[in-house]
Design a protein around this motif. Sequence first.
Motif, PDB file in Angstrom:
ATOM      1  N   PRO A   1      -1.610  22.148  -2.680  1.00 12.68           N
ATOM      2  CA  PRO A   1      -2.948  21.863  -3.217  1.00 12.68           C
ATOM      3  C   PRO A   1      -3.680  20.810  -2.395  1.00 12.68           C
ATOM      4  N   ILE A   2      -4.954  20.642  -2.726  1.00  8.06           N
ATOM      5  CA  ILE A   2      -5.752  19.544  -2.186  1.00  8.06           C
ATOM      6  C   ILE A   2      -5.829  18.479  -3.275  1.00  8.06           C
ATOM      7  N   LEU A   3      -5.480  17.254  -2.928  1.00 12.34           N
ATOM      8  CA  LEU A   3      -5.434  16.164  -3.898  1.00 12.34           C
ATOM      9  C   LEU A   3      -6.659  15.264  -3.752  1.00 12.34           C
ATOM     10  N   LYS A   4      -7.378  15.098  -4.832  1.00 17.06           N
ATOM     11  CA  LYS A   4      -8.523  14.190  -4.887  1.00 17.06           C
ATOM     12  C   LYS A   4      -8.111  13.031  -5.798  1.00 17.06           C
ATOM     13  N   LEU A   5      -7.736  11.916  -5.195  1.00 15.03           N
ATOM     14  CA  LEU A   5      -7.123  10.817  -5.929  1.00 15.03           C
ATOM     15  C   LEU A   5      -8.025   9.583  -5.945  1.00 15.03           C
ATOM     16  N   THR A   6      -8.115   8.950  -7.106  1.00 13.91           N
ATOM     17  CA  THR A   6      -8.806   7.672  -7.245  1.00 13.91           C
ATOM     18  C   THR A   6      -7.763   6.626  -7.610  1.00 13.91           C
ATOM     19  N   ILE A   7      -7.553   5.645  -6.733  1.00 13.67           N
ATOM     20  CA  ILE A   7      -6.556   4.603  -6.960  1.00 13.67           C
ATOM     21  C   ILE A   7      -7.279   3.339  -7.412  1.00 13.67           C
ATOM     22  N   LYS A   8      -7.007   2.901  -8.646  1.00  7.44           N
ATOM     23  CA  LYS A   8      -7.713   1.773  -9.240  1.00  7.44           C
ATOM     24  C   LYS A   8      -6.874   0.492  -9.173  1.00  7.44           C
ATOM     25  N   ASP A   9      -7.571  -0.643  -9.280  1.00  9.57           N
ATOM     26  CA  ASP A   9      -6.944  -1.975  -9.344  1.00  9.57           C
ATOM     27  C   ASP A   9      -6.065  -2.274  -8.136  1.00  9.57           C
ATOM     28  N   VAL A  10      -6.527  -1.859  -6.954  1.00  5.87           N
ATOM     29  CA  VAL A  10      -5.763  -2.101  -5.729  1.00  5.87           C
ATOM     30  C   VAL A  10      -5.804  -3.598  -5.402  1.00  5.87           C
ATOM     31  N   GLU A  11      -4.632  -4.173  -5.149  1.00  2.50           N
ATOM     32  CA  GLU A  11      -4.547  -5.611  -4.907  1.00  2.50           C
ATOM     33  C   GLU A  11      -4.146  -5.956  -3.482  1.00  2.50           C
ATOM     34  N   SER A  12      -3.880  -4.967  -2.666  1.00  3.83           N
ATOM     35  CA  SER A  12      -3.468  -5.231  -1.288  1.00  3.83           C
ATOM     36  C   SER A  12      -4.255  -4.355  -0.338  1.00  3.83           C
ATOM     37  N   ASP A  13      -3.855  -4.341   0.905  1.00  3.37           N
ATOM     38  CA  ASP A  13      -4.524  -3.571   1.941  1.00  3.37           C
ATOM     39  C   ASP A  13      -4.520  -2.083   1.576  1.00  3.37           C
ATOM     40  N   THR A  14      -5.683  -1.467   1.573  1.00  5.94           N
ATOM     41  CA  THR A  14      -5.765  -0.053   1.192  1.00  5.94           C
ATOM     42  C   THR A  14      -5.004   0.852   2.152  1.00  5.94           C
ATOM     43  N   SER A  15      -4.929   0.464   3.417  1.00  2.19           N
ATOM     44  CA  SER A  15      -4.196   1.284   4.386  1.00  2.19           C
ATOM     45  C   SER A  15      -2.727   1.385   4.014  1.00  2.19           C
TER      46      SER A  15
ATOM     47  N   ILE B   1       1.725   4.763   1.513  1.00  6.37           N
ATOM     48  CA  ILE B   1       2.691   5.071   0.455  1.00  6.37           C
ATOM     49  C   ILE B   1       2.410   6.445  -0.146  1.00  6.37           C
ATOM     50  N   ILE B   2       1.117   6.696  -0.441  1.00  4.66           N
ATOM     51  CA  ILE B   2       0.734   7.989  -1.030  1.00  4.66           C
ATOM     52  C   ILE B   2       1.020   9.129  -0.069  1.00  4.66           C
ATOM     53  N   LYS B   3       0.693   8.909   1.192  1.00  2.00           N
ATOM     54  CA  LYS B   3       0.919   9.946   2.200  1.00  2.00           C
ATOM     55  C   LYS B   3       2.408  10.224   2.367  1.00  2.00           C
ATOM     56  N   GLU B   4       3.208   9.183   2.357  1.00  2.76           N
ATOM     57  CA  GLU B   4       4.656   9.347   2.516  1.00  2.76           C
ATOM     58  C   GLU B   4       5.251  10.142   1.353  1.00  2.76           C
ATOM     59  N   GLU B   5       4.738   9.901   0.142  1.00  2.00           N
ATOM     60  CA  GLU B   5       5.286  10.554  -1.045  1.00  2.00           C
ATOM     61  C   GLU B   5       4.725  11.957  -1.272  1.00  2.00           C
ATOM     62  N   LEU B   6       3.432  12.149  -0.948  1.00  2.00           N
ATOM     63  CA  LEU B   6       2.763  13.398  -1.307  1.00  2.00           C
ATOM     64  C   LEU B   6       2.272  14.219  -0.111  1.00  2.00           C
ATOM     65  N   GLY B   7       2.351  13.644   1.083  1.00  2.00           N
ATOM     66  CA  GLY B   7       1.805  14.316   2.256  1.00  2.00           C
ATOM     67  C   GLY B   7       2.393  15.681   2.520  1.00  2.00           C
ATOM     68  N   ASP B   8       3.713  15.823   2.407  1.00  2.00           N
ATOM     69  CA  ASP B   8       4.366  17.100   2.677  1.00  2.00           C
ATOM     70  C   ASP B   8       4.175  18.109   1.550  1.00  2.00           C
ATOM     71  N   LEU B   9       3.717  17.630   0.401  1.00  2.92           N
ATOM     72  CA  LEU B   9       3.552  18.504  -0.762  1.00  2.92           C
ATOM     73  C   LEU B   9       2.111  18.978  -0.941  1.00  2.92           C
ATOM     74  N   SER B  10       1.184  18.457  -0.138  1.00  2.08           N
ATOM     75  CA  SER B  10      -0.232  18.795  -0.282  1.00  2.08           C
ATOM     76  C   SER B  10      -0.828  19.200   1.063  1.00  2.08           C
ATOM     77  N   LEU B  11      -1.909  19.966   0.997  1.00  3.20           N
ATOM     78  CA  LEU B  11      -2.610  20.362   2.215  1.00  3.20           C
ATOM     79  C   LEU B  11      -3.468  19.217   2.726  1.00  3.20           C
ATOM     80  N   MET B  12      -4.086  18.486   1.803  1.00  6.22           N
ATOM     81  CA  MET B  12      -4.934  17.355   2.167  1.00  6.22           C
ATOM     82  C   MET B  12      -4.999  16.376   1.012  1.00  6.22           C
TER      83      MET B  12
END
Length: 413
Positions: free
Chosen positions: A276-290, A295-306
């Motif tokens: 699938p294509i994941l459209k994610l909104t990450i709230k209350d981020v307290e550190s560097d967004t990169s 972290i998200i890419k490492e966990e979900l990158g292989d499971l999603s198209l984008m």
Amino acid sequence: MKFAHLADTHLGYRQYGLFEREKDFYEVFDKVIDKIIEEKVDFVVHSGDLFETARPSPMALLTFQKGLLKLKGAGIPMYAIAGNHDVVMRKGSIPPHVIFKKMGLKVISTINPTYIHGDIFIAGLPYYPASHGKALKSKLAELSEKATHHEKSILVLHQGIDQYFNLNYELELGEIPDNFDYYALGHIHKYVNDTYGKGRLVYPGSGEIWKTSELPDYKKNGKGFVVVDFDGTKPIVKRVTVDIPREFIERNLNYNNLETDIAAIKDTIKGFDKKPILKLTIKDVESDTSRVYEIIKEELGDLSLMIRPTFIMAGEEIEPIDVESKKLGPEQLIEKSLEGYGNSEVTTLAIDLYHLLSKDKLDESQEIINQYFDAHYSNVVEDVEFKTEEVKKPQPPEEKEDVQVTFSKEVSE
């Protein structure tokens, strides 16, 4: 007598630059054609944006040819108009549809705007930009007059109407003739089924998710086409949906609960056939967004198209944007900047130029500039009288004393 009505198939669209997404649009089109044949309709109406561009790729052309030949084999003709993506805004230009005329495609154009199918009068026009509003209304009046001579009639258009498309429309609802039995509309990618005049006004929506703003309507109405029964006194519209090849997943994640939220997404997409294509909104981020993205890419990158993330920092409040009530985007910025000019035609011309130039359509841009100039200023030059006898010859400058300038060479340390 019944027919299928579809629109906005956008064959050849490579969403996000991904060939996988281009193939998704082809797959959906194949499914639609098969379902149309299953419905045993008498004919098909396609109301614009058959292709993504006026110069489709070979794969896009072959996909449509395959579908058209399937319909022909089932004895089902197709009537089609060019949408804003299909059409080239240049005099003498032709849409890609004409390639398929010998294969049975009935092309509805400004040259040949009407057909008769059995006892049904089919009339239509290709896409007209807002800057050509007067010509569009004149053509519609002509078609309306012709429709009065027929018991049953269909009007095929690819236009945005103010009531359903309040950001940048080409027609107001009351400017459409009210004496047709069915209005086969295209251009708006959401599903609309409304009464108008003595008949039904329908946008079947796009076949695939062309942009993420279509997700709310997709969740409510799905993607597909309609089948219209014309046997009764009024047309009866049936919605037919098709499964899209891959899902768009929208999720809100919390930075402080990231691990659990990611695990929930993994459970959701575990059984999908395609990534699938994941459209994610990450709230209350307290550190560097990169770092969060990694972290998200490492966990979900292989499971999603984008993955399409939006980050909201801790303590940052984001006001929800209601796109239906707020005027946003380039078109609205153009409108605002030209408010004081007092000429709506200049505004519509500027918006049309924005859309064409953003797609590097230089020839089409030059053409609508020429058309605007011809319509508004062609007589200006003719009305100017050049009275050469009143023009004074330039006089030589008065003689002045030579001025000599001497530069002193001083260097300050």
